[in-house]
Design a protein around this motif. Structure first.
Motif, PDB file in Angstrom:
ATOM      1  N   GLU A   1       0.813  -1.217   0.000  1.00 35.45           N
ATOM      2  CA  GLU A   1       0.000   0.000   0.000  1.00 35.45           C
ATOM      3  C   GLU A   1       0.845   1.265   0.000  1.00 35.45           C
ATOM      4  O   GLU A   1       0.500   2.254  -0.640  1.00 35.45           O
ATOM      5  CB  GLU A   1      -0.929   0.004   1.218  1.00 35.45           C
ATOM      6  CG  GLU A   1      -2.008  -1.061   1.174  1.00 35.45           C
ATOM      7  CD  GLU A   1      -3.244  -0.654   1.939  1.00 35.45           C
ATOM      8  OE1 GLU A   1      -3.102  -0.154   3.074  1.00 35.45           O
ATOM      9  OE2 GLU A   1      -4.351  -0.834   1.402  1.00 35.45           O
ATOM     10  N   ARG A   2       1.958   1.221   0.741  1.00 26.32           N
ATOM     11  CA  ARG A   2       2.786   2.427   0.840  1.00 26.32           C
ATOM     12  C   ARG A   2       4.211   2.022   1.180  1.00 26.32           C
ATOM     13  O   ARG A   2       4.432   1.055   1.921  1.00 26.32           O
ATOM     14  CB  ARG A   2       2.220   3.352   1.920  1.00 26.32           C
ATOM     15  CG  ARG A   2       2.886   4.725   2.000  1.00 26.32           C
ATOM     16  CD  ARG A   2       1.934   5.730   2.668  1.00 26.32           C
ATOM     17  NE  ARG A   2       1.574   5.323   4.019  1.00 26.32           N
ATOM     18  CZ  ARG A   2       2.219   5.730   5.122  1.00 26.32           C
ATOM     19  NH1 ARG A   2       3.261   6.538   5.007  1.00 26.32           N
ATOM     20  NH2 ARG A   2       1.810   5.351   6.310  1.00 26.32           N
ATOM     21  N   VAL A   3       5.175   2.756   0.633  1.00 31.27           N
ATOM     22  CA  VAL A   3       6.586   2.482   0.885  1.00 31.27           C
ATOM     23  C   VAL A   3       7.283   3.790   1.241  1.00 31.27           C
ATOM     24  O   VAL A   3       7.138   4.798   0.541  1.00 31.27           O
ATOM     25  CB  VAL A   3       7.272   1.849  -0.345  1.00 31.27           C
ATOM     26  CG1 VAL A   3       8.747   1.591  -0.053  1.00 31.27           C
ATOM     27  CG2 VAL A   3       6.577   0.555  -0.745  1.00 31.27           C
ATOM     28  N   THR A   4       8.014   3.786   2.347  1.00 27.17           N
ATOM     29  CA  THR A   4       8.838   4.933   2.730  1.00 27.17           C
ATOM     30  C   THR A   4      10.263   4.440   2.927  1.00 27.17           C
ATOM     31  O   THR A   4      10.546   3.243   2.803  1.00 27.17           O
ATOM     32  CB  THR A   4       8.326   5.580   4.031  1.00 27.17           C
ATOM     33  OG1 THR A   4       8.552   4.667   5.125  1.00 27.17           O
ATOM     34  CG2 THR A   4       6.841   5.904   3.942  1.00 27.17           C
ATOM     35  N   SER A   5      11.155   5.358   3.251  1.00 26.83           N
ATOM     36  CA  SER A   5      12.543   4.948   3.470  1.00 26.83           C
ATOM     37  C   SER A   5      12.674   4.015   4.666  1.00 26.83           C
ATOM     38  O   SER A   5      13.606   3.216   4.740  1.00 26.83           O
ATOM     39  CB  SER A   5      13.427   6.183   3.682  1.00 26.83           C
ATOM     40  OG  SER A   5      12.974   6.919   4.819  1.00 26.83           O
ATOM     41  N   GLY A   6      11.721   4.121   5.598  1.00 22.13           N
ATOM     42  CA  GLY A   6      11.825   3.314   6.812  1.00 22.13           C
ATOM     43  C   GLY A   6      10.869   2.148   6.904  1.00 22.13           C
ATOM     44  O   GLY A   6      11.113   1.206   7.668  1.00 22.13           O
ATOM     45  N   HIS A   7       9.762   2.182   6.128  1.00 26.84           N
ATOM     46  CA  HIS A   7       8.733   1.166   6.325  1.00 26.84           C
ATOM     47  C   HIS A   7       8.104   0.706   5.010  1.00 26.84           C
ATOM     48  O   HIS A   7       8.086   1.447   4.024  1.00 26.84           O
ATOM     49  CB  HIS A   7       7.614   1.698   7.232  1.00 26.84           C
ATOM     50  CG  HIS A   7       8.058   1.984   8.625  1.00 26.84           C
ATOM     51  ND1 HIS A   7       8.581   3.203   9.002  1.00 26.84           N
ATOM     52  CD2 HIS A   7       8.067   1.206   9.748  1.00 26.84           C
ATOM     53  CE1 HIS A   7       8.893   3.174  10.284  1.00 26.84           C
ATOM     54  NE2 HIS A   7       8.589   1.981  10.763  1.00 26.84           N
ATOM     55  N   VAL A   8       7.595  -0.519   5.053  1.00 25.25           N
ATOM     56  CA  VAL A   8       6.739  -1.043   3.993  1.00 25.25           C
ATOM     57  C   VAL A   8       5.388  -1.349   4.628  1.00 25.25           C
ATOM     58  O   VAL A   8       5.311  -2.085   5.623  1.00 25.25           O
ATOM     59  CB  VAL A   8       7.319  -2.321   3.356  1.00 25.25           C
ATOM     60  CG1 VAL A   8       6.368  -2.857   2.282  1.00 25.25           C
ATOM     61  CG2 VAL A   8       8.694  -2.064   2.773  1.00 25.25           C
ATOM     62  N   HIS A   9       4.324  -0.765   4.070  1.00 27.96           N
ATOM     63  CA  HIS A   9       2.971  -0.983   4.569  1.00 27.96           C
ATOM     64  C   HIS A   9       2.244  -1.915   3.602  1.00 27.96           C
ATOM     65  O   HIS A   9       2.214  -1.653   2.387  1.00 27.96           O
ATOM     66  CB  HIS A   9       2.214   0.344   4.672  1.00 27.96           C
ATOM     67  CG  HIS A   9       2.850   1.332   5.608  1.00 27.96           C
ATOM     68  ND1 HIS A   9       2.361   1.598   6.859  1.00 27.96           N
ATOM     69  CD2 HIS A   9       3.961   2.117   5.467  1.00 27.96           C
ATOM     70  CE1 HIS A   9       3.112   2.505   7.458  1.00 27.96           C
ATOM     71  NE2 HIS A   9       4.100   2.835   6.631  1.00 27.96           N
ATOM     72  N   LEU A  10       1.670  -2.984   4.131  1.00 27.83           N
ATOM     73  CA  LEU A  10       0.992  -3.960   3.287  1.00 27.83           C
ATOM     74  C   LEU A  10      -0.429  -4.206   3.777  1.00 27.83           C
ATOM     75  O   LEU A  10      -0.724  -4.059   4.966  1.00 27.83           O
ATOM     76  CB  LEU A  10       1.740  -5.293   3.276  1.00 27.83           C
ATOM     77  CG  LEU A  10       3.207  -5.287   2.854  1.00 27.83           C
ATOM     78  CD1 LEU A  10       4.081  -5.580   4.057  1.00 27.83           C
ATOM     79  CD2 LEU A  10       3.458  -6.314   1.766  1.00 27.83           C
ATOM     80  N   ARG A  11      -1.279  -4.599   2.844  1.00 26.69           N
ATOM     81  CA  ARG A  11      -2.618  -5.078   3.176  1.00 26.69           C
ATOM     82  C   ARG A  11      -2.668  -6.574   2.889  1.00 26.69           C
ATOM     83  O   ARG A  11      -2.148  -7.025   1.869  1.00 26.69           O
ATOM     84  CB  ARG A  11      -3.682  -4.349   2.348  1.00 26.69           C
ATOM     85  CG  ARG A  11      -5.118  -4.734   2.740  1.00 26.69           C
ATOM     86  CD  ARG A  11      -6.155  -3.869   2.040  1.00 26.69           C
ATOM     87  NE  ARG A  11      -6.378  -4.256   0.654  1.00 26.69           N
ATOM     88  CZ  ARG A  11      -5.945  -3.566  -0.397  1.00 26.69           C
ATOM     89  NH1 ARG A  11      -5.240  -2.441  -0.223  1.00 26.69           N
ATOM     90  NH2 ARG A  11      -6.193  -3.972  -1.633  1.00 26.69           N
ATOM     91  N   LEU A  12      -3.258  -7.313   3.789  1.00 28.19           N
ATOM     92  CA  LEU A  12      -3.389  -8.764   3.634  1.00 28.19           C
ATOM     93  C   LEU A  12      -4.850  -9.091   3.359  1.00 28.19           C
ATOM     94  O   LEU A  12      -5.744  -8.620   4.071  1.00 28.19           O
ATOM     95  CB  LEU A  12      -2.899  -9.471   4.896  1.00 28.19           C
ATOM     96  CG  LEU A  12      -2.967 -10.998   4.971  1.00 28.19           C
ATOM     97  CD1 LEU A  12      -1.871 -11.526   5.897  1.00 28.19           C
ATOM     98  CD2 LEU A  12      -4.327 -11.495   5.472  1.00 28.19           C
ATOM     99  N   GLU A  13      -5.093  -9.881   2.337  1.00 26.74           N
ATOM    100  CA  GLU A  13      -6.441 -10.352   2.029  1.00 26.74           C
ATOM    101  C   GLU A  13      -6.379 -11.848   1.765  1.00 26.74           C
ATOM    102  O   GLU A  13      -5.352 -12.356   1.295  1.00 26.74           O
ATOM    103  CB  GLU A  13      -7.006  -9.639   0.796  1.00 26.74           C
ATOM    104  CG  GLU A  13      -7.173  -8.141   0.971  1.00 26.74           C
ATOM    105  CD  GLU A  13      -7.700  -7.464  -0.290  1.00 26.74           C
ATOM    106  OE1 GLU A  13      -7.784  -8.160  -1.333  1.00 26.74           O
ATOM    107  OE2 GLU A  13      -8.012  -6.266  -0.240  1.00 26.74           O
ATOM    108  N   GLY A  14      -7.470 -12.535   2.061  1.00 27.81           N
ATOM    109  CA  GLY A  14      -7.436 -13.961   1.787  1.00 27.81           C
ATOM    110  C   GLY A  14      -8.722 -14.688   2.098  1.00 27.81           C
ATOM    111  O   GLY A  14      -9.680 -14.118   2.631  1.00 27.81           O
ATOM    112  N   GLU A  15      -8.726 -15.964   1.747  1.00 21.24           N
ATOM    113  CA  GLU A  15      -9.840 -16.863   2.024  1.00 21.24           C
ATOM    114  C   GLU A  15      -9.277 -18.207   2.458  1.00 21.24           C
ATOM    115  O   GLU A  15      -8.296 -18.693   1.892  1.00 21.24           O
ATOM    116  CB  GLU A  15     -10.705 -17.072   0.778  1.00 21.24           C
ATOM    117  CG  GLU A  15     -11.380 -15.832   0.244  1.00 21.24           C
ATOM    118  CD  GLU A  15     -12.207 -16.148  -0.992  1.00 21.24           C
ATOM    119  OE1 GLU A  15     -13.066 -17.050  -0.910  1.00 21.24           O
ATOM    120  OE2 GLU A  15     -11.971 -15.520  -2.036  1.00 21.24           O
TER     121      GLU A  15
END
Length: 325
Positions: free
Chosen positions: A214-228
């Motif tokens: 979802e978003r990437v910065t110099s310090g972090h990676v932000h992710l969304r998890l979806e599934g079934e």
């Protein structure tokens, strides 16, 4: 879980344990057959206690034991009644005070070789998740407050493999197979009221998990998890040895997963891992006490990064030789 909470939230029990005992918690399902010094010590104590020598209806040695470091039993009981536990603790403490003083220190091994069948260790530098499971409100609005807790473990390399090599916003990729299967097989289990075995590989009909950057910065990676995840298992027809009834029924879960993850690129570790899995569950197992509530009914699982406190370093209930396979 609710029964144990009522015992260990009792203020007098808390006071006695804090002031007069050294509390230790362990899983007797492993310890009572463990082939090492730890298992030998537990059996020495347990065979003096309330289930000593018992083989029917089961050979369990579950319960609460007060003992000396030499292995002398002071008192024991297996109950979820707070008043009975309090009485047992007081009886054990009285017996301790009546013992003659020992002139020589106990012979306690400083180290021992653990049973190789149970030689697992906390995934230092990896990812440990606290998993809470509970029933969700039904159409009537009724909600059962009972819940249970488990932990999910992933090694350092496994945790890092969840992050794409070149994370870019909008990138979507399937989670590694080991991750989806371990969550589905070992941690999406109805243990709200009691114990259930983990799912077998052939019980997993669907275990699809996707990670979206979802978003990437110099310090972090932000992710969304979806599934079934959909699991179904046929009954084993095992007899509950306490009720002497076959309570095992066809069981299953059909769940949707959603979560938000934040990965620290400098520390190479997950700062947060907040995810839920919700949907219907049905059926019963020999020990999960669902014989009067077969469903379908809604159930929910919540995942979060476990703290580093000793209480959150408990091994997963499904730990075993094939857990990391």
């Amino acid at each position: 879980m609710a029964g144990r909470a009522s015992v260990f939230s009792h203020p007098e029990i808390i006071r006695l344990l804090a002031e007069s005992f050294v509390p230790v918690a362990d899983n007797c399902g492993y310890t009572q057959t463990q082939q090492d010094a730890k298992g030998e010590f537990f059996r020495l104590v347990a065979e003096q206690g309330h289930y000593g020598g018992r083989t029917k209806p089961t050979a369990t040695r579950q319960g609460l034991y007060a003992c000396t470091v030499e292995g002398e039993l002071l008192a024991s009981i297996n109950t979820r009644d707070a008043d009975q536990v309090l009485g047992t603790l007081k009886a054990g403490l009285d017996r301790w005070r009546q013992r003659p003083a020992s002139s020589s220190p106990p012979d306690i091994p400083k180290a021992y070789s653990p049973d190789p069948r149970l030689n697992w260790s906390y995934p230092e530098g990896g990812l440990a998740l606290k998993v809470t499971v509970r029933d969700l409100p039904r159409e009537s609005g009724e909600a059962d407050p009972r819940h249970n807790i488990d932990f999910a473990w992933f090694t350092r390399d496994e945790a890092r493999s969840l992050i794409p090599a070149d994370p870019q916003p909008g990138l979507s990729c399937p989670a590694p197979r080991f991750f989806a299967r371990r969550i589905a097989r070992c941690h999406l289990i109805d243990t709200v009221r009691g114990q259930s075995p983990r799912w077998r590989e052939e019980d997993i009909e669907k275990a699809d998990v996707t990670l979206i950057v979802e978003r990437v910065t110099s310090g972090h990676v932000h992710l969304r998890l979806e599934g079934e995840v959909k699991n179904e298992a046929a009954p084993t027809f095992d007899v509950n040895p306490f009720s002497e009834r076959v309570v095992d029924k066809p069981r299953g879960v059909d769940l949707r997963l959603l979560g938000y993850l934040r990965f620290d690129r400098q520390q190479e570790a997950f700062e947060s891992f907040d995810a839920v899995a919700v949907g219907p569950r049905w059926g019963a197992t020999t020990y999960n006490a669902r014989f009067d509530d077969l469903g379908p009914a809604p159930i929910g699982f919540a995942f979060e990064v476990a703290s580093d406190d000793p209480i959150d370093r408990v091994p997963p209930a499904a730990i075993g030789s094939s857990y990391f396979a």
